[in-house]
Design a protein around this motif. Structure first.
Motif, mmCIF file in Angstrom:
data_model
loop_
_atom_site.group_PDB
_atom_site.id
_atom_site.type_symbol
_atom_site.label_atom_id
_atom_site.label_comp_id
_atom_site.label_asym_id
_atom_site.label_seq_id
_atom_site.Cartn_x
_atom_site.Cartn_y
_atom_site.Cartn_z
ATOM 1 N N CYS A 202 33.379 -36.715 -0.119
ATOM 2 C CA CYS A 202 34.132 -35.481 -0.334
ATOM 3 C C CYS A 202 35.224 -35.434 0.731
ATOM 4 N N GLY B 160 36.950 -33.079 1.537
ATOM 5 C CA GLY B 160 36.976 -31.790 2.220
ATOM 6 C C GLY B 160 36.052 -31.769 3.424
ATOM 7 N N CYS B 161 34.803 -32.214 3.243
ATOM 8 C CA CYS B 161 33.827 -32.099 4.327
ATOM 9 C C CYS B 161 33.278 -33.434 4.800
ATOM 10 N N CYS C 133 30.971 -35.358 3.352
ATOM 11 C CA CYS C 133 29.627 -35.782 2.956
ATOM 12 C C CYS C 133 29.696 -36.684 1.726
ATOM 13 N N CYS D 186 31.893 -30.209 -4.856
ATOM 14 C CA CYS D 186 31.055 -30.497 -3.690
ATOM 15 C C CYS D 186 30.216 -29.255 -3.389
ATOM 16 N N CYS E 243 30.735 -28.009 0.691
ATOM 17 C CA CYS E 243 31.899 -27.244 1.168
ATOM 18 C C CYS E 243 32.575 -26.464 0.043
#
Ligand SMILES: [Zn+2]
Length: 378
Positions: free
Chosen positions: A324, A326-327, A329, A344, A347
């Motif tokens: 992801c 964004g975060c 993971c 996700c 996040c």
């Protein structure tokens, strides 16, 4: 930095020159096959190897026996021995698939390479001077800077009968590295060419698809014809011309797209994909080969370098599509190529599969560059 660049130009040899070029193709093939047989025999008899130098020495003797070999460019014959040597080296290093094969008149490429020695090859106004051939008319579609050194030339004839030279130049690149301000990642995609981290995707234009379809149609026609018949020969030429047209359209398109990107960004990151292995593993077949990704990335690389930019290749095993952006993971469940969009649950970011992958590729590329720069400055 010493840099190499190859350019291809169309040439227009006279009848006599065409004849000599055809004979050179033949002699180069003969030398290749002759020493391939020698090497084979030597190995089978006594497990001994015949080196490039051994062959080159013996070539002097062979030329006395087969005097027609003296009529063609002697460096081209030596280069043929080099190619044979490379084929063996590749085979022993297991880089290339199999044991070197004999070249047949039908299936082998119609080309020969020669090296510039003491200025024996020169590019002049509308002409190229080549060993034995003399001056050949050339269509030079770009100017070559004066300080570029001509290293070698490959003369080739396409299946439809056109002649080209591919010229390799060497020069000292003066371009200063730019500060990276604009960077992007590209995710290789099918049937599009790529999707960028900014959401820009690039697809072959319609006219290209049209020519491709036409080529497929004409190929089907050819496969139904009786081999060796006059219709077959005519149709073969039609197919060869279309093949060349498809290749040229693709090249033009890739040039334009890579230029656009090289002007837009200072750093572009891509995955270091092995297209051959990919098409085998995924049964994509011909379409991956023909997609032009390899050609595209090579163009991108030198176009960026010309502007002080950089192309970064990241590890092909990097799980760009599962992270992801964004975060950070990892989501193994989105590995499935059918998942085009995903969410996700950590996040709460919503992702387009390709753009997310491209963003990860961009970030991984930047991280790699930082690492290299730190190592270099330490
Ligand atoms: Zn996330």
């Amino acid at each position: 930095m010493i840099t190499h660049r190859a350019y291809e130009f169309r040439i227009y040899p006279s009848r006599d020159q065409q004849d000599l070029i055809a004979r050179t193709f033949g002699c180069v093939r003969l030398v290749y096959n002759y020493y391939l047989a020698e090497k084979k025999q030597r190995y089978e008899e006594s497990k001994a190897t015949l080196s490039y130098t051994d062959c080159a020495k013996d070539l002097t003797r062979l030329k006395k026996e087969k005097t027609f070999l003296k009529e063609v460019d002697s460096i081209a014959l030596q280069q043929s021995l080099r190619h044979l040597d490379d084929a063996f080296t590749g085979f022993f290093k297991r880089e290339k698939s199999g044991y070197p094969k004999f070249k047949s008149k039908r299936s082998s490429r119609r080309s020969y390479s020669t090296v510039c020695v003491n200025g024996n090859i020169r590019l002049e106004d509308g002409k190229i001077r080549l060993p034995k051939l003399g001056e050949v008319r050339i269509k030079k579609h770009r100017e070559i800077p004066e300080d570029w050194i001509l290293k070698s030339v490959t003369v080739k004839q396409t299946p439809s009968g056109k002649y080209f030279v591919s010229i390799l130049f060497e020069y000292e690149s003066q371009v200063e590295k730019k500060e990276v301000e604009r960077s992007a990642g590209l995710d290789y995609s099918m049937p599009k060419l790529f999707v960028s981290s900014d959401g820009y995707s690039c697809e072959y234009p319609r006219f290209y698809r049209k020519t491709e379809e036409k080529l497929a149609r004409e190929q089907r026609k050819l496969s139904k014809m009786e081999k060796g018949s006059s219709n077959y020969r005519k149709q073969k030429l039609v197919v060869a011309r279309l093949h060349e047209k498809v290749a040229n359209q693709r090249k033009d398109f890739l040039h334009k797209e890579s230029l656009k990107l090289a002007q837009m960004y200072d750093r572009i990151s891509i995955e270091d994909l092995d297209m051959k292995a990919m098409s085998k593993a995924l049964h994509f077949g011909k379409s991956v080969h023909d997609n032009g990704w390899g050609m595209f990335t090579r163009m991108l690389e030198y176009k960026l370098q010309d502007r002080g930019g950089q192309l970064v290749k990241i590890d092909k095993w990097y799980p760009s599509s599962q992270i992801c952006s964004g975060c950070g993971c990892i989501h193994p469940e989105v590995k499935d190529l059918n998942v085009r969009e995903w969410f996700c649950d950590w996040c709460l970011e919503y992702h387009d599969r390709d753009i997310n992958a491209a963003v990860n590729i961009r970030e991984e590329g930047s991280r790699l560059r930082r690492e290299t720069e730190m190592r270099e400055s330490a």
